[in-house]
Scaffold this motif. Structure first.
Motif, PDB file in Angstrom:
ATOM      1  N   GLY A  82     -19.148   1.976 -18.600  1.00  0.00           N
ATOM      2  CA  GLY A  82     -17.693   1.988 -18.786  1.00  0.00           C
ATOM      3  C   GLY A  82     -17.201   0.741 -19.482  1.00  0.00           C
ATOM      4  O   GLY A  82     -16.304   0.794 -20.345  1.00  0.00           O
ATOM      5  N   GLU A  83     -17.795  -0.430 -19.133  1.00  0.00           N
ATOM      6  CA  GLU A  83     -17.413  -1.688 -19.784  1.00  0.00           C
ATOM      7  C   GLU A  83     -17.742  -1.654 -21.282  1.00  0.00           C
ATOM      8  O   GLU A  83     -16.948  -2.109 -22.116  1.00  0.00           O
ATOM      9  CB  GLU A  83     -18.146  -2.853 -19.123  1.00  0.00           C
ATOM     10  CG  GLU A  83     -17.632  -3.201 -17.734  1.00  0.00           C
ATOM     11  CD  GLU A  83     -18.533  -4.198 -17.025  1.00  0.00           C
ATOM     12  OE1 GLU A  83     -19.282  -4.908 -17.721  1.00  0.00           O
ATOM     13  OE2 GLU A  83     -18.497  -4.253 -15.786  1.00  0.00           O
ATOM     14  N   ILE A  84     -18.929  -1.129 -21.611  1.00  0.00           N
ATOM     15  CA  ILE A  84     -19.337  -1.056 -23.022  1.00  0.00           C
ATOM     16  C   ILE A  84     -18.387  -0.157 -23.810  1.00  0.00           C
ATOM     17  O   ILE A  84     -17.961  -0.489 -24.923  1.00  0.00           O
ATOM     18  CB  ILE A  84     -20.790  -0.556 -23.133  1.00  0.00           C
ATOM     19  CG1 ILE A  84     -21.755  -1.614 -22.574  1.00  0.00           C
ATOM     20  CG2 ILE A  84     -21.160  -0.224 -24.570  1.00  0.00           C
ATOM     21  CD1 ILE A  84     -23.173  -1.127 -22.379  1.00  0.00           C
ATOM     22  N   GLN A  85     -18.027   0.989 -23.233  1.00  0.00           N
ATOM     23  CA  GLN A  85     -17.083   1.889 -23.901  1.00  0.00           C
ATOM     24  C   GLN A  85     -15.723   1.212 -24.064  1.00  0.00           C
ATOM     25  O   GLN A  85     -15.056   1.362 -25.090  1.00  0.00           O
ATOM     26  CB  GLN A  85     -16.943   3.186 -23.102  1.00  0.00           C
ATOM     27  CG  GLN A  85     -18.184   4.081 -23.185  1.00  0.00           C
ATOM     28  CD  GLN A  85     -18.093   5.271 -22.248  1.00  0.00           C
ATOM     29  OE1 GLN A  85     -18.114   5.108 -21.029  1.00  0.00           O
ATOM     30  NE2 GLN A  85     -17.997   6.455 -22.813  1.00  0.00           N
ATOM     31  N   GLN A  86     -15.330   0.453 -23.057  1.00  0.00           N
ATOM     32  CA  GLN A  86     -14.044  -0.250 -23.103  1.00  0.00           C
ATOM     33  C   GLN A  86     -14.037  -1.318 -24.194  1.00  0.00           C
ATOM     34  O   GLN A  86     -13.063  -1.458 -24.939  1.00  0.00           O
ATOM     35  CB  GLN A  86     -13.803  -0.899 -21.731  1.00  0.00           C
ATOM     36  CG  GLN A  86     -12.381  -1.370 -21.494  1.00  0.00           C
ATOM     37  CD  GLN A  86     -12.223  -1.898 -20.088  1.00  0.00           C
ATOM     38  OE1 GLN A  86     -12.481  -3.070 -19.845  1.00  0.00           O
ATOM     39  NE2 GLN A  86     -11.817  -1.039 -19.153  1.00  0.00           N
ATOM     40  N   ILE A  87     -15.150  -2.051 -24.319  1.00  0.00           N
ATOM     41  CA  ILE A  87     -15.277  -3.088 -25.365  1.00  0.00           C
ATOM     42  C   ILE A  87     -15.118  -2.472 -26.744  1.00  0.00           C
ATOM     43  O   ILE A  87     -14.540  -3.067 -27.655  1.00  0.00           O
ATOM     44  CB  ILE A  87     -16.637  -3.806 -25.233  1.00  0.00           C
ATOM     45  CG1 ILE A  87     -16.651  -4.669 -23.961  1.00  0.00           C
ATOM     46  CG2 ILE A  87     -16.927  -4.664 -26.453  1.00  0.00           C
ATOM     47  CD1 ILE A  87     -18.028  -5.179 -23.577  1.00  0.00           C
ATOM     48  N   ASN A  88     -15.611  -1.240 -26.892  1.00  0.00           N
ATOM     49  CA  ASN A  88     -15.546  -0.547 -28.177  1.00  0.00           C
ATOM     50  C   ASN A  88     -14.256   0.254 -28.348  1.00  0.00           C
ATOM     51  O   ASN A  88     -14.149   1.086 -29.247  1.00  0.00           O
ATOM     52  CB  ASN A  88     -16.757   0.372 -28.336  1.00  0.00           C
ATOM     53  CG  ASN A  88     -18.014  -0.394 -28.701  1.00  0.00           C
ATOM     54  OD1 ASN A  88     -18.294  -0.662 -29.868  1.00  0.00           O
ATOM     55  ND2 ASN A  88     -18.776  -0.775 -27.677  1.00  0.00           N
ATOM     56  N   GLY A  89     -13.299   0.043 -27.474  1.00  0.00           N
ATOM     57  CA  GLY A  89     -11.993   0.686 -27.618  1.00  0.00           C
ATOM     58  C   GLY A  89     -11.943   2.136 -27.180  1.00  0.00           C
ATOM     59  O   GLY A  89     -10.939   2.814 -27.395  1.00  0.00           O
ATOM     60  N   ASP A  90     -13.013   2.630 -26.538  1.00  0.00           N
ATOM     61  CA  ASP A  90     -13.031   4.027 -26.076  1.00  0.00           C
ATOM     62  C   ASP A  90     -12.544   4.063 -24.627  1.00  0.00           C
ATOM     63  O   ASP A  90     -13.314   4.225 -23.688  1.00  0.00           O
ATOM     64  CB  ASP A  90     -14.455   4.584 -26.182  1.00  0.00           C
ATOM     65  CG  ASP A  90     -14.522   6.058 -25.824  1.00  0.00           C
ATOM     66  OD1 ASP A  90     -13.453   6.686 -25.647  1.00  0.00           O
ATOM     67  OD2 ASP A  90     -15.654   6.591 -25.696  1.00  0.00           O
ATOM     68  N   TYR A  91     -11.218   3.904 -24.463  1.00  0.00           N
ATOM     69  CA  TYR A  91     -10.662   3.808 -23.109  1.00  0.00           C
ATOM     70  C   TYR A  91     -10.729   5.130 -22.359  1.00  0.00           C
ATOM     71  O   TYR A  91     -10.978   5.148 -21.155  1.00  0.00           O
ATOM     72  CB  TYR A  91      -9.218   3.309 -23.192  1.00  0.00           C
ATOM     73  CG  TYR A  91      -9.096   1.976 -23.896  1.00  0.00           C
ATOM     74  CD1 TYR A  91      -9.689   0.840 -23.366  1.00  0.00           C
ATOM     75  CD2 TYR A  91      -8.410   1.861 -25.111  1.00  0.00           C
ATOM     76  CE1 TYR A  91      -9.589  -0.388 -24.019  1.00  0.00           C
ATOM     77  CE2 TYR A  91      -8.309   0.645 -25.775  1.00  0.00           C
ATOM     78  CZ  TYR A  91      -8.912  -0.473 -25.218  1.00  0.00           C
ATOM     79  OH  TYR A  91      -8.836  -1.678 -25.862  1.00  0.00           O
ATOM     80  N   ALA A  92     -10.523   6.229 -23.052  1.00  0.00           N
ATOM     81  CA  ALA A  92     -10.609   7.552 -22.398  1.00  0.00           C
ATOM     82  C   ALA A  92     -12.044   7.819 -21.961  1.00  0.00           C
ATOM     83  O   ALA A  92     -12.285   8.322 -20.846  1.00  0.00           O
ATOM     84  CB  ALA A  92     -10.135   8.635 -23.357  1.00  0.00           C
ATOM     85  N   GLY A  93     -13.012   7.491 -22.840  1.00  0.00           N
ATOM     86  CA  GLY A  93     -14.425   7.681 -22.468  1.00  0.00           C
ATOM     87  C   GLY A  93     -14.822   6.788 -21.313  1.00  0.00           C
ATOM     88  O   GLY A  93     -15.556   7.208 -20.407  1.00  0.00           O
ATOM     89  N   SER A  94     -14.328   5.548 -21.307  1.00  0.00           N
ATOM     90  CA  SER A  94     -14.616   4.617 -20.214  1.00  0.00           C
ATOM     91  C   SER A  94     -14.038   5.129 -18.900  1.00  0.00           C
ATOM     92  O   SER A  94     -14.688   5.067 -17.848  1.00  0.00           O
ATOM     93  CB  SER A  94     -14.022   3.248 -20.544  1.00  0.00           C
ATOM     94  OG  SER A  94     -14.228   2.341 -19.482  1.00  0.00           O
ATOM     95  N   GLU A  95     -12.798   5.640 -18.964  1.00  0.00           N
ATOM     96  CA  GLU A  95     -12.179   6.196 -17.759  1.00  0.00           C
ATOM     97  C   GLU A  95     -13.001   7.359 -17.196  1.00  0.00           C
ATOM     98  O   GLU A  95     -13.240   7.448 -15.991  1.00  0.00           O
ATOM     99  CB  GLU A  95     -10.762   6.676 -18.082  1.00  0.00           C
ATOM    100  CG  GLU A  95     -10.041   7.288 -16.895  1.00  0.00           C
ATOM    101  CD  GLU A  95      -8.745   7.971 -17.293  1.00  0.00           C
ATOM    102  OE1 GLU A  95      -8.243   8.780 -16.482  1.00  0.00           O
ATOM    103  OE2 GLU A  95      -8.230   7.712 -18.407  1.00  0.00           O
ATOM    104  N   ALA A  96     -13.466   8.245 -18.085  1.00  0.00           N
ATOM    105  CA  ALA A  96     -14.272   9.392 -17.645  1.00  0.00           C
ATOM    106  C   ALA A  96     -15.576   8.923 -16.994  1.00  0.00           C
ATOM    107  O   ALA A  96     -16.025   9.484 -15.984  1.00  0.00           O
ATOM    108  CB  ALA A  96     -14.572  10.301 -18.835  1.00  0.00           C
ATOM    109  N   THR A  97     -16.193   7.882 -17.562  1.00  0.00           N
ATOM    110  CA  THR A  97     -17.453   7.359 -17.025  1.00  0.00           C
ATOM    111  C   THR A  97     -17.251   6.755 -15.635  1.00  0.00           C
ATOM    112  O   THR A  97     -18.006   7.048 -14.699  1.00  0.00           O
ATOM    113  CB  THR A  97     -18.042   6.303 -17.979  1.00  0.00           C
ATOM    114  OG1 THR A  97     -18.323   6.932 -19.232  1.00  0.00           O
ATOM    115  CG2 THR A  97     -19.327   5.711 -17.423  1.00  0.00           C
ATOM    116  N   ILE A  98     -16.218   5.899 -15.486  1.00  0.00           N
ATOM    117  CA  ILE A  98     -15.961   5.264 -14.176  1.00  0.00           C
ATOM    118  C   ILE A  98     -15.553   6.307 -13.136  1.00  0.00           C
ATOM    119  O   ILE A  98     -15.906   6.197 -11.958  1.00  0.00           O
ATOM    120  CB  ILE A  98     -14.872   4.180 -14.304  1.00  0.00           C
ATOM    121  CG1 ILE A  98     -15.313   3.092 -15.288  1.00  0.00           C
ATOM    122  CG2 ILE A  98     -14.572   3.549 -12.945  1.00  0.00           C
ATOM    123  CD1 ILE A  98     -16.565   2.348 -14.904  1.00  0.00           C
ATOM    124  N   THR A  99     -14.831   7.336 -13.578  1.00  0.00           N
ATOM    125  CA  THR A  99     -14.406   8.389 -12.654  1.00  0.00           C
ATOM    126  C   THR A  99     -15.608   9.093 -12.017  1.00  0.00           C
ATOM    127  O   THR A  99     -15.534   9.561 -10.876  1.00  0.00           O
ATOM    128  CB  THR A  99     -13.513   9.407 -13.391  1.00  0.00           C
ATOM    129  OG1 THR A  99     -12.392   8.716 -13.945  1.00  0.00           O
ATOM    130  CG2 THR A  99     -13.006  10.485 -12.436  1.00  0.00           C
TER     131      THR A  99
END
Length: 570
Positions: A82-99
C-alpha cells in the motif's frame, strides 16, 4: 446397552476417518519462506528505492501467507504494498490493498502493523479529499497502545487534515499542544514541520506577526538540517506570505521552492510550486512555466498509469498463479483420496442408516413408555383424589343419615324433614364431586360455563362478586389453560365454602398484552399457611398453575381473609 455400544464404536470409526483425511490434507508451514521473501523485498529493493521489484516480492509473500495464523507477516506485506502504491500516486489502489488487511487486524500481535495500516489508509483518504475517513483512521491509530511518538504523529496528521479542510483554529490548537512535547522538541525535523504549520495557520487567520515568527523559527531549524523537501516547504510558505505585500520577494521564494522539489524529483510539490509560479507570472514567463507544467502533468500521468497497471498486473498474475497451483494441488489430492473416500462414504451411509433407525426405535419406545406411565399416574391420582373426597365428604354423612333413619321415628314430621335435608345435602355433595371431575366445555361457550360454575357458589350467606371475565378473549387462550383456570377457581371456591365461613368473595379478571391476571379474595377467617388442613388442595392449585408456566402467590393469615394472585401467559 447394546445400542449405546454400537453408537460409541460407530462414532470412533467416523472420528478415525476424519483424522485420516485431516492428516492427508494438512499443509506444510511456509513461514520460513514468507520471512525470506519479505527480507528480500525490504533489504534488496525497498530500501534501495526499487519499488516495483519490492512490490513483486511483498505480493508473493502475501499470497502464501495464512492471514489468520500468520497475520503479522500478511498485514506487513500488504502495508508495504500500500505504501509503494501511495508513493506512486495510486491512492485508490493503495486503499484497496490496505482494505484487504482490515479483517485480519484482530489477529495481529504487533500493534505497530495495525498503526501502519490505519495511517496509510488515512493518507489515501486525505489525498482523495475524503477528510472524514482520513480523521477517523487517525483517531483509530490514536486509540492503539503504541509508542508516544506514534500518538503524536497521529495527532499531527489530524491537525494537517483540519488545515486542509480550512479549519485553521482547530488545527492550530493541536499544533500548539504538540510543540510542548519533549518528543517533538528533541526531533528537529518534526518540530520544524509543526512550527511551519503553526505559522501557516496564523497566516490563514490573518495574524501575520505570529505567522512570520513561526515560519522563520521553522526555517532556521530546517537550514541546519538542509533537507531539500523541508526547505522547499518553507520557501513556498514564505512565498504565500509575501504574495500580496512583496510580489517580487514572493516570486523569489516560489522559484527557490520549485528548485528544491525538482532536485529530489518530488512530483506533487513540483506541480504545486508551478501552479503558484504560473498564478504570479505573465507574458513569456507565464508561457514558459505553463509548458513545463503541462509536460510534467502528462509525464506524471503516464508514469503513474504505468505503475498502476504494473502493480495491478503483479497482483493479477500472482492470483492467477495461486489459483492454478491450488487447482492442481486439489486435483492431485482428490485423485489420491478418491478410492478411500468412496469406501468411507459407503460405510458412513450404512452407519447413518442403522444409527438413525436405532435412534428412532429407542425414541419411539421411550416416548411410548413415558406417555403410558403419565397416563397411569394421572388415572391413579384422579381415582385416589375422588376416592378420598367420597370418603371424607360422603361416607360419614351417609353413615350418620343411616343411623338417624334407624333410630328415629320417621312418622314424625320433624324427623322426616331432617332426613330429607340430610339426603339433599348428600345429593348436593355428590353432584359437586361429579362436576369437579366432569368434562369442561372449552369452546366459545367457555365463558358462560365458567360463570355458571362460579355462580353456583353464590348463596344467601355468600355474596360473590365477579369482575372483568368478559374482557378476556377466551377463544385466543389455549384449551389446557382454560381447563386449568376452571379447575383452580373451582378448587378455591370449594375450599372457601367448606372452611372459610366467608360472606364476601371477589374474583377479578384482567388482560395485559401478554398475560391474564386473576385476583381471588374472600373475607373468611383466613388460614395459617404452615398448618392448613387442606394443604393438598392448595398444592394441586399451585401445580396446575405452574404446569401452564404461570405464577401464583397465596397470602393469608388467621382472621385476615384469604387472597390468591394468579398470572399466566396468553
Amino acid at each position: 446397552m447394546r445400542t449405546s455400544l454400537y453408537i460409541f464404536f460407530s462414532f470412533l470409526f467416523l472420528l478415525s476417518c476424519q483424522k485420516k483425511d485431516c492428516k492427508i490434507a494438512k499443509p506444510k508451514s511456509k513461514k520460513a519462506e514468507i520471512v525470506k521473501l519479505i527480507a528480500i523485498a525490504d533489504t534488496l529493493f525497498y530500501d534501495k528505492n526499487k519499488l516495483d521489484s519490492a512490490f513483486y516480492y511483498y505480493n508473493k509473500a502475501k499470497f502464501i501467507c495464512n492471514p489468520v495464523t500468520d497475520a503479522d507477516n500478511y498485514v506487513a506485506a500488504l502495508n508495504r504494498m500500500g505504501e509503494i502504491q501511495q508513493i506512486n500516486g495510486d491512492y485508490a489502489g493503495s486503499e484497496a490493498t490496505i482494505t484487504e488487511a482490515l479483517p485480519y487486524l484482530k489477529y495481529v500481535k504487533k500493534t505497530s502493523q495495525i498503526w501502519n495500516s490505519y495511517v496509510t489508509l488515512s493518507t489515501n483518504y486525505l489525498n482523495t479529499y475524503d477528510y472524514k475517513n482520513a480523521i477517523l483512521y487517525n483517531q483509530k491509530a490514536l486509540q492503539l497502545k503504541t509508542k508516544e511518538w506514534k500518538k503524536l504523529a497521529a495527532k499531527n496528521n489530524i491537525a494537517v487534515i483540519l488545515m486542509e479542510e480550512g479549519k485553521y483554529n482547530e488545527s492550530l490548537q493541536i499544533f500548539l499542544s504538540l510543540i510542548t512535547k519533549k518528543e517533538i522538541i528533541n526531533n528537529d525535523e518534526f518540530q520544524a514541520k509543526a512550527l511551519d504549520n503553526i505559522g501557516f495557520c496564523y497566516f490563514k487567520t490573518n495574524d501575520l506577526v505570529k505567522a512570520f515568527y513561526y515560519f522563520n523559527k521553522s526555517y532556521e531549524i530546517r537550514q541546519k538540517r538542509n533537507k531539500p523537501f523541508n526547505l522547499g516547504k518553507s520557501y513556498i510558505h514564505f512565498a504565500k506570505f509575501y504574495q500580496k505585500s512583496n510580489p517580487s520577494l514572493a516570486k523569489k521564494y516560489m522559484l527557490q521552492g520549485y528548485e528544491k522539489f525538482s532536485s529530489i524529483n518530488n512530483i506533487d510539490e513540483r506541480l504545486s510550486s508551478l501552479k503558484l509560479i504560473i498564478t504570479n507570472s505573465s507574458n513569456k514567463e507565464l508561457k514558459k512555466y505553463s509548458v513545463i507544467y503541462v509536460n510534467l502533468v502528462d509525464s506524471v500521468f503516464e508514469i503513474r498509469q504505468k505503475a498502476k497497471n504494473q502493480f495491478a498486473r503483479i497482483k493479477y498474475d500472482s492470483k492467477k498463479e495461486k489459483d492454478e497451483n491450488l487447482k492442481l494441488k486439489t486435483h492431485r489430492a482428490e485423485n489420491e483420496l478418491q478410492l478411500e473416500r468412496q469406501k468411507t462414504r459407503n460405510i458412513i451411509s450404512y452407519i447413518i442408516i442403522v444409527l438413525s433407525l436405532s435412534l428412532i426405535l429407542v425414541l419411539y419406545f421411550y416416548l411410548t413408555s413415558q406417555g403410558n406411565r403419565k397416563k397411569i399416574e394421572a388415572t391413579y391420582n384422579s381415582e385416589t383424589r375422588i376416592a378420598k373426597k367420597l370418603h371424607d365428604e360422603l361416607a360419614n354423612d351417609i353413615y350418620h343419615t343411616m343411623a338417624f333413619a334407624e333410630s328415629k321415628n320417621l312418622s314424625l314430621t320433624e324427623n322426616k324433614e331432617q332426613l330429607l335435608n340430610n339426603l339433599d345435602a348428600i345429593y348436593s355433595r355428590t353432584r359437586d364431586i361429579s362436576k369437579e371431575n366432569s368434562t369442561i366445555i372449552t369452546d366459545e361457550n367457555y365463558s358462560k360455563t365458567l360463570k355458571e360454575m362460579i355462580s353456583e357458589f353464590n348463596s344467601s350467606n355468600i355474596n360473590l362478586l365477579l369482575n372483568g371475565i368478559d374482557t378476556i378473549s377466551w377463544n385466543e387462550i389455549d384449551k389446557n389453560k382454560k381447563i386449568t383456570v376452571y379447575r383452580v377457581l373451582q378448587e378455591l371456591l370449594v375450599n372457601m365454602k367448606k372452611y372459610s365461613t366467608a360472606s364476601l368473595v371477589g374474583i377479578t379478571f384482567k388482560k395485559t398484552d401478554k398475560s391474564v391476571i386473576i385476583n381471588y379474595t374472600d373475607n373468611g377467617k383466613g388460614i395459617n399457611l404452615n398448618t392448613i388442613t387442606f394443604k393438598n388442595g392448595l398444592h394441586n392449585v399451585e401445580n396446575r398453575i405452574l404446569a401452564i408456566k404461570g405464577e401464583i402467590d397465596i397470602d393469608s393469615a388467621p382472621d385476615k381473609g384469604f387472597k390468591v394472585f394468579i398470572k399466566f401467559p396468553v
